[in-house]
Design an enzyme around this catalytic site. Structure first.
Site, short mmCIF file in Angstrom:
data_model
loop_
_atom_site.label_atom_id
_atom_site.label_comp_id
_atom_site.label_asym_id
_atom_site.label_seq_id
_atom_site.Cartn_x
_atom_site.Cartn_y
_atom_site.Cartn_z
N HIS A 116 -12.06 42.74 -105.74
CA HIS A 116 -11.59 43.67 -106.78
C HIS A 116 -10.27 44.35 -106.38
O HIS A 116 -9.96 44.48 -105.21
CB HIS A 116 -12.66 44.75 -107.01
CG HIS A 116 -12.94 45.54 -105.76
ND1 HIS A 116 -12.13 46.59 -105.33
CD2 HIS A 116 -13.89 45.41 -104.81
CE1 HIS A 116 -12.59 47.06 -104.20
NE2 HIS A 116 -13.66 46.36 -103.85
N GLU A 220 -21.60 44.56 -103.40
CA GLU A 220 -21.13 44.88 -102.04
C GLU A 220 -22.32 45.17 -101.12
O GLU A 220 -23.41 45.51 -101.60
CB GLU A 220 -20.19 46.10 -102.11
CG GLU A 220 -19.61 46.56 -100.78
CD GLU A 220 -18.82 45.48 -100.02
OE1 GLU A 220 -19.37 44.38 -99.79
OE2 GLU A 220 -17.68 45.76 -99.63
#
Ligand SMILES: *[C@@H]1O[C@H](CO)[C@@H](O)[C@H](O)[C@H]1NC(C)=O
Ligand SMILES: *[C@@H]1O[C@H](CO)[C@@H](O)[C@H](O)[C@H]1NC(C)=O
Ligand SMILES: *[C@@H]1O[C@H](CO)[C@@H](O)[C@H](O)[C@H]1NC(C)=O
Ligand SMILES: *[C@@H]1O[C@H](CO)[C@@H](O)[C@H](O)[C@H]1NC(C)=O
Ligand SMILES: *[C@@H]1O[C@H](CO)[C@@H](O)[C@H](O)[C@H]1NC(C)=O
Length: 353
Positions: A116, A220
Site C-alpha cells: 500500500h 498485515e
C-alpha cells in the site's frame, strides 16, 4: 476453517515500520495443508526478475524504473514467437509453455504483490520515533489531530498509488505486460484504497475486470496496533461497493486483539493457508495481491523467495512454481501470543540531531 485456532499469536511486528527488518526465516516444515493428504510446495523460479537475484540491492530499488524488474534475456521458447515481441510477451509465452507441459500437479503463476501507499500510521511512526510509537502511540486510535486506526493513505500515499496506476497504463501499452487476471487485497483500508487507485480506469480486458477479492489472510501481521485492526464487513462493502468479499469473512475483526501480537511462524502459517486457498481455487496465471510490508515479507518466505523489503507503494513480481505433493499429515505447531510492552506516559518526541 477455524482461524482462531490456527492463529495463536506471540510477538508484535510493527505494522508501521517503514523498513521493518524481515524476521528470521521460519521452519516451513510444520505448515498445515488444505487436503488431508496433500501439500502444496511453493518455490520461486529465479533468473526472471532482478528482485529474485540475491545480487540486486533492495535499497532504493524502484520497480517502475526497470520494467517491473523483468530481466532482458532469452527463453527456450523464443523461437516459437515473433522476434519483435516485447520481453513481457516472450515471458508470457514461456510461462504459458511451462503450464502447458506441467501435468496435473504442478502449476506456475506470476504474483504481482504491491505494498500500500504511505499511510497516516507510517507518518506517525516517523514523527514519534519507533520506540515511542510501539510502546505508546500505536495503541491509540490517533493523537487528536490525525487518526491512524485502520489508517488511510496520505496524499503522498495516493501519489504512490497513482504512480503505480501510471506504470500499469504505460506498460500495458508499450511493453504489453500481462495484466492481472484476478485481484486480491488485504481488508485494511490502506490496501483497499491503494488497489482502487492503482487498477481503476486501466484498459483491462472485459473478461478480467478489476473486481478484487477482499481476503482476510493477506492482512498485515497482527500487532495489537490500532492500524492493524480492520473495519467491519459492512464498512468495507459500503466504502468499496464494487469489491468482492471472500466467503466466510466475518462482520467484525475476530483476529485483532489489544496488546497482543502474532509471531512470524504463525503469520507464515496463515500466509500459506491464504496462498493455498488461491492456488486451489483460482486458475489465473497472473494474480495481483495488494498487501503490506510485513505480510508480503511473509508471503515471500512461504514462496521461498529471497528477502526483499518494499517501501510504501512499491511492488514485486514473483514467478512461482506450486507443486501438489502427497505427504503425511503434519501436526501444526503454533506459538503463544506475546504481550506488547507499553509505556504509561507518552515518551518525549525524538530530538533533532
Ligand atoms: C533475510 O532476513 C533475515 C532476518 O533479517 C537475515 O538473517 C537473512 O540474512 C536475510 N537473508 C538475506 C538473503 O538477505
Ligand atoms: C519442494 O520443492 C523443492 C524444489 O523443487 C524441493 O527441493 C523440496 O524438497 C520440495 N519439498 C518437499 C516437501 O517436497
Ligand atoms: C531491458 O531493456 C529495456 C529497453 O532497453 C530497458 O528499458 C529496461 O530497463 C531493461 N530491463 C532491465 C531489467 O535491465
Ligand atoms: C499528531 O501526529 C502528527 C504526525 O502523525 C503530527 O504532525 C501532529 O502534530 C500530531 N498532533 C499533535 C496534537 O501532537
Ligand atoms: C474506488 O473509489 C471510488 C472513490 O472512493 C469509489 O467511487 C469507487 O467505487 C471505488 N472503486 C471500486 C472498484 O470500488
Amino acid at each position: 476453517m477455524q482461524l482462531t485456532r490456527l492463529l495463536p499469536f506471540g510477538f508484535a511486528i510493527t505494522c508501521a515500520s517503514l523498513a521493518a527488518p524481515a524476521p528470521e526465516p521460519t521452519a516451513l516444515a510444520v505448515l498445515p495443508r488444505i487436503h488431508s493428504n496433500e501439500y502444496i510446495n511453493y518455490t520461486t523460479l529465479t533468473g526472471f526478475f532482478l528482485q529474485d537475484d540475491p545480487a540486486t540491492s533492495t535499497t532504493g530499488f524502484d520497480y517502475a524504473a526497470v520494467n517491473f524488474g523483468l530481466i532482458n534475456r532469452t527463453y527456450s521458447t523464443d523461437s516459437e514467437v515473433p522476434a519483435d515481441w516485447t520481453q513481457w510477451q516472450k515471458f508470457d509465452h514461456y510461462v504459458w509453455r511451462l503450464n502447458r507441459g506441467s501435468g496435473r500437479f504442478v502449476q506456475y503463476k506470476v504474483l504481482y504483490m504491491g505494498r500500500h501507499g504511505e499511510g497516516y500510521h507510517n507518518v506517525a511512526e516517523t514523527y514519534y520515533g519507533t520506540p515511542a510509537w510501539n510502546c505508546y502511540w500505536s495503541l491509540k486510535d490517533g493523537n487528536g489531530t490525525v487518526s491512524w486506526a485502520d489508517a488511510r493513505i496520505t496524499p503522498n500515499g495516493v501519489a504512490q498509488a497513482v504512480k503505480a496506476h501510471d506504470f500499469w497504463a504505460s506498460h500495458i501499452t508499450s511493453q504489453k505486460i500481462p495484466v492481472p487476471e484476478t485481484y486480491y487485497t488485504s481488508p485494511l483500508t490502506r490496501c483497499l484504497q491503494t488497489a482502487n487507485i492503482t487498477f481503476s480506469g486501466l484498459d483491462l480486458p472485459s473478461r478480467q475486470p478489476f473486481i478484487p477479492t477482499v481476503k482476510e489472510l493477506f492482512r498485515e501481521g497482527i500487532s495489537g496496533h490500532t492500524c492493524d485492526r480492520r473495519g467491519t464487513k459492512t464498512y468495507i462493502q459500503d466504502a468499496f461497493p464494487a469489491y468482492k468479499i471472500e466467503a466466510g469473512f466475518s462482520e467484525d475483526d475476530l483476529l485483532w486483539k489489544p496488546l497482543q501480537g502474532e509471531v512470524p511462524v504463525d503469520e507464515d502459517i496463515r500466509s500459506k493457508i491464504g496462498l493455498d486457498e488461491v492456488f486451489d481455487s483460482d486458475d489465473s496465471t497472473y494474480i495481483s495481491i495488494t498487501s503490506h510490508s510485513g505480510e508480503i515479507a511473509s508471503l515471500l518466505r512461504v514462496l521461498g523467495h529471497r528477502n526483499f523489503s518494499l517501501s510504501t507503494g512499491q511492488a514485486i513480481p514473483v514467478l512461482v512454481k506450486a507443486e501438489t505433493i502427497e505427504s503425511k499429515p503434519i501436526v501444526t505447531a503454533s506459538q503463544a501470543w506475546t504481550t506488547i510492552s507499553t509505556c504509561s506516559t507518552a515518551p518525549p518526541l525524538p530530538t533533532a540531531t
